[in-house]
Write a protein that holds these residues in place. Structure first.
Motif, PDB file in Angstrom:
ATOM      1  N   HIS A   3       0.833  -1.183   0.000  1.00 27.65           N
ATOM      2  CA  HIS A   3       0.000   0.000   0.000  1.00 27.65           C
ATOM      3  C   HIS A   3       0.871   1.236   0.000  1.00 27.65           C
ATOM      4  O   HIS A   3       1.955   1.228   0.505  1.00 27.65           O
ATOM      5  CB  HIS A   3      -0.890  -0.013   1.225  1.00 27.65           C
ATOM      6  N   ALA A  18      -2.419   2.782   1.858  1.00 30.34           N
ATOM      7  CA  ALA A  18      -3.664   2.352   2.469  1.00 30.34           C
ATOM      8  C   ALA A  18      -4.798   2.908   1.672  1.00 30.34           C
ATOM      9  O   ALA A  18      -5.498   3.781   2.110  1.00 30.34           O
ATOM     10  CB  ALA A  18      -3.731   2.816   3.909  1.00 30.34           C
ATOM     11  N   PRO A  19      -4.951   2.466   0.412  1.00 34.66           N
ATOM     12  CA  PRO A  19      -6.023   3.006  -0.381  1.00 34.66           C
ATOM     13  C   PRO A  19      -7.373   2.408  -0.009  1.00 34.66           C
ATOM     14  O   PRO A  19      -7.466   1.231   0.194  1.00 34.66           O
ATOM     15  CB  PRO A  19      -5.638   2.632  -1.800  1.00 34.66           C
ATOM     16  N   LEU A  20      -8.375   3.241   0.071  1.00 28.38           N
ATOM     17  CA  LEU A  20      -9.754   2.802   0.228  1.00 28.38           C
ATOM     18  C   LEU A  20     -10.524   3.411  -0.925  1.00 28.38           C
ATOM     19  O   LEU A  20     -10.127   4.429  -1.451  1.00 28.38           O
ATOM     20  CB  LEU A  20     -10.345   3.280   1.558  1.00 28.38           C
ATOM     21  N   ALA A  21     -11.620   2.858  -1.301  1.00 28.92           N
ATOM     22  CA  ALA A  21     -12.314   3.359  -2.472  1.00 28.92           C
ATOM     23  C   ALA A  21     -13.706   3.830  -2.113  1.00 28.92           C
ATOM     24  O   ALA A  21     -14.555   3.052  -1.797  1.00 28.92           O
ATOM     25  CB  ALA A  21     -12.400   2.285  -3.544  1.00 28.92           C
ATOM     26  N   SER A 132      -3.458   8.404   5.209  1.00 26.74           N
ATOM     27  CA  SER A 132      -4.081   7.453   4.286  1.00 26.74           C
ATOM     28  C   SER A 132      -4.306   8.140   2.957  1.00 26.74           C
ATOM     29  O   SER A 132      -4.407   9.367   2.884  1.00 26.74           O
ATOM     30  CB  SER A 132      -5.418   6.926   4.825  1.00 26.74           C
ATOM     31  N   ASP A 134      -6.995   7.389  -0.040  1.00 30.77           N
ATOM     32  CA  ASP A 134      -8.137   6.566  -0.424  1.00 30.77           C
ATOM     33  C   ASP A 134      -8.342   6.629  -1.933  1.00 30.77           C
ATOM     34  O   ASP A 134      -8.436   7.707  -2.508  1.00 30.77           O
ATOM     35  CB  ASP A 134      -9.419   7.054   0.256  1.00 30.77           C
ATOM     36  N   SER A 135      -8.415   5.464  -2.562  1.00 31.75           N
ATOM     37  CA  SER A 135      -8.722   5.425  -3.987  1.00 31.75           C
ATOM     38  C   SER A 135     -10.166   5.827  -4.224  1.00 31.75           C
ATOM     39  O   SER A 135     -11.064   5.420  -3.492  1.00 31.75           O
ATOM     40  CB  SER A 135      -8.497   4.020  -4.546  1.00 31.75           C
ATOM     41  N   SER A 369      -4.444  -7.719  -0.141  1.00 28.53           N
ATOM     42  CA  SER A 369      -4.087  -6.503  -0.858  1.00 28.53           C
ATOM     43  C   SER A 369      -5.303  -5.896  -1.545  1.00 28.53           C
ATOM     44  O   SER A 369      -5.330  -5.698  -2.756  1.00 28.53           O
ATOM     45  CB  SER A 369      -2.977  -6.770  -1.873  1.00 28.53           C
ATOM     46  N   THR A 371      -8.672  -3.005  -0.829  1.00 28.91           N
ATOM     47  CA  THR A 371      -9.254  -1.961  -0.017  1.00 28.91           C
ATOM     48  C   THR A 371     -10.622  -2.393   0.496  1.00 28.91           C
ATOM     49  O   THR A 371     -11.183  -3.397   0.055  1.00 28.91           O
ATOM     50  CB  THR A 371      -9.414  -0.682  -0.843  1.00 28.91           C
ATOM     51  N   LYS A 375     -13.038  -5.159  -1.166  1.00 24.38           N
ATOM     52  CA  LYS A 375     -13.490  -6.333  -0.399  1.00 24.38           C
ATOM     53  C   LYS A 375     -15.006  -6.454  -0.406  1.00 24.38           C
ATOM     54  O   LYS A 375     -15.554  -7.558  -0.417  1.00 24.38           O
ATOM     55  CB  LYS A 375     -12.979  -6.229   1.036  1.00 24.38           C
ATOM     56  N   GLN A 429      -6.198  -1.222  -8.922  1.00 26.74           N
ATOM     57  CA  GLN A 429      -7.351  -0.785  -8.137  1.00 26.74           C
ATOM     58  C   GLN A 429      -8.486  -0.332  -9.047  1.00 26.74           C
ATOM     59  O   GLN A 429      -9.658  -0.627  -8.785  1.00 26.74           O
ATOM     60  CB  GLN A 429      -6.942   0.346  -7.202  1.00 26.74           C
TER      61      GLN A 429
END
Length: 436
Positions: A3, A18-21, A132, A134-135, A369, A371, A375, A429
């Motif tokens: 990440h 630490a990408p989150l989308a 962080s 975030d995507s 691997s 986000t 998931k 991603q």
């Protein structure tokens, strides 16, 4: 994937991810007659990230002593490569003090963190931390755009994203083109072990003494020789943290010919490209060794290659510093590697679904691997990647909510320059966020 979380802070510099989308709506901007010092500096950070401002004009001398300008520029370029250009300051609260929570929007991401200024030093920035990144789903993104972005990468690229069994791929680029895998080759070691377990030849609970030692990544290289470890522990460390010593120990247990047979049985188009099958230690020593040893290996002379394998290439193992030095100047000997194409890897997963003990998929899912948003789109995610200078591979086995398996595998080799891991991770991603 590794990440990418950029942290620029006084006395510290960290690169992780630490990408989150999740797409965030920009907050309404309050009207202001004049920008506060914090607002001005935050705006300059946006310009800095885009390569349009000089660190010397923004940061305090103390910050720049702790984090070199070149590091700041490199981090900024990495973030832009992965998430697109920085567009604006999305959040600055409070905006009129010395320290504030900060959010900066990128074309495909939202960086969250903290910024602080020093009024005694011309309101220069003395703290900048992104905790962080975030995507964000990209508006109007599609497979055609992503395939074009992959094709535009310098060097050689292959890619495949689609259902494991039947159905047309969503993205296919050089699907039959083999490239160096880095540590993604460990999937073949894992598959051979899991097949043996299902066939009753081994058990996950079998204990072996630790006799093989390689170089990091990993932890087992620091464990005492002879430490008792289960096959399940070795496999879990090999996949979840890419432990090279665990890998070499499993290769020792299974035997190289067993893994090459698995390659053939799984449908690999050219198993001979991986014969003789290298341990991670042999790869490190070959790349760090003298030119004659490397030439002997490349000659293909079976006698010379056998000698190199037996003596582990050198009478005394190189130090970790020597190994690191060998990789410090960019790509080196990319023909000394393990090779597979996207089609080979997809066939491997199909073979594993049919012939491997099911617990193997739990091991693959230890470090998925993925986000939070990714998931949420899948009921199962297994992952293994690998990299060295000039090489990166990212490979997932995924199961959708309807129970259908999918494969995403991306490979990028460039013998002329270090590949940008963050850029390929960002593309991955985007693919995993595409509607299906």
């Amino acid at each position: 994937m590794r990440h990418v979380l950029a942290t620029l802070a006084l006395g510290a510099l960290v690169l992780t991810a630490a990408p989150l989308a999740a797409q965030a709506e920009p907050p309404a901007k309050a009207a202001a007659a004049e920008q506060t010092p914090l607002e001005k500096r935050a705006g300059q950070v946006v310009a800095l990230l885009n390569g349009k401002a000089d660190p010397a004009d923004i940061f305090t001398a103390g910050f720049r002593a702790a984090v070199a300008d070149a590091q700041i520029v490199t981090l900024s370029a990495s973030l832009v490569a992965q998430f697109g250009p920085a567009t604006d300051v999305a959040l600055l609260v409070p905006s009129d003090g010395r320290r504030a929570n900060l959010e900066i929007r990128f074309e495909r991401g939202l960086a969250k963190g903290v910024i602080a200024i020093d009024p005694v030093d011309g309101n220069r920035v003395n703290e900048l931390v992104f905790t962080s990144v975030d995507s964000l789903a990209v508006a109007n993104d599609n497979a055609q755009k992503i395939a074009a972005d992959l094709a535009a990468l310098p060097g050689s690229v292959n890619a495949w994203f689609g259902p494991l069994e039947g159905g047309a791929p969503v993205i296919s680029l050089g699907a039959d083109t083999p490239l160096a895998l880095g540590s993604a080759f460990k999937l073949y070691v894992l598959a051979a072990l899991a097949e043996d377990v299902k066939a009753g030849r081994r058990k996950w609970s079998d204990v072996v003494p630790l006799t093989e030692k390689s170089y990091p990544s990993g932890r087992l290289q620091d464990w005492p020789e002879g430490s008792p470890v289960t096959l399940h522990t070795l496999a879990s460390l090999m996949i979840s943290i890419s432990d090279n010593t665990a890998t070499d120990q499993l290769i020792k247990v299974l035997g190289k010919e067993r893994i090459l047979k698995l390659m053939k049985d799984s449908g690999h188009a050219d198993p001979s490209a991986n014969d003789p099958f290298l341990t991670t230690k042999q790869l490190f020593i070959l790349k760090a060794g003298n030119s004659q040893t490397l030439a002997d290996w490349r000659s293909g002379d079976p006698a010379k290659q056998a000698i190199i394998e037996v003596v582990q290439v050198a009478e005394e193992d190189p130090s970790l510093d020597q190994i690191n030095a060998a990789f410090a100047n960019g790509p080196k000997a990319l023909d000394v590697e393990w090779f597979a194409s996207p089609a080979d890897l997809a066939k491997l997963f199909g073979h594993m679904r049919r012939n491997a003990d099911p617990k193997v998929f739990d091991i693959m899912a230890i470090s998925p691997s993925a986000t939070a948003a990714i998931k949420a789109n899948w009921s199962y995610i297994g992952f293994k990647g690998g990299s060295e200078p000039g090489v990166i591979n990212l490979t997932w086995l995924l199961t959708d909510k309807a129970g259908r398996d999918w494969v995403l595998t991306l490979g990028w080799n460039n013998p002329a320059a270090v590949v940008d891991d963050g850029k390929l991770e960002g593309i991955a991603q985007r693919i995993l966020l595409l509607p299906r």
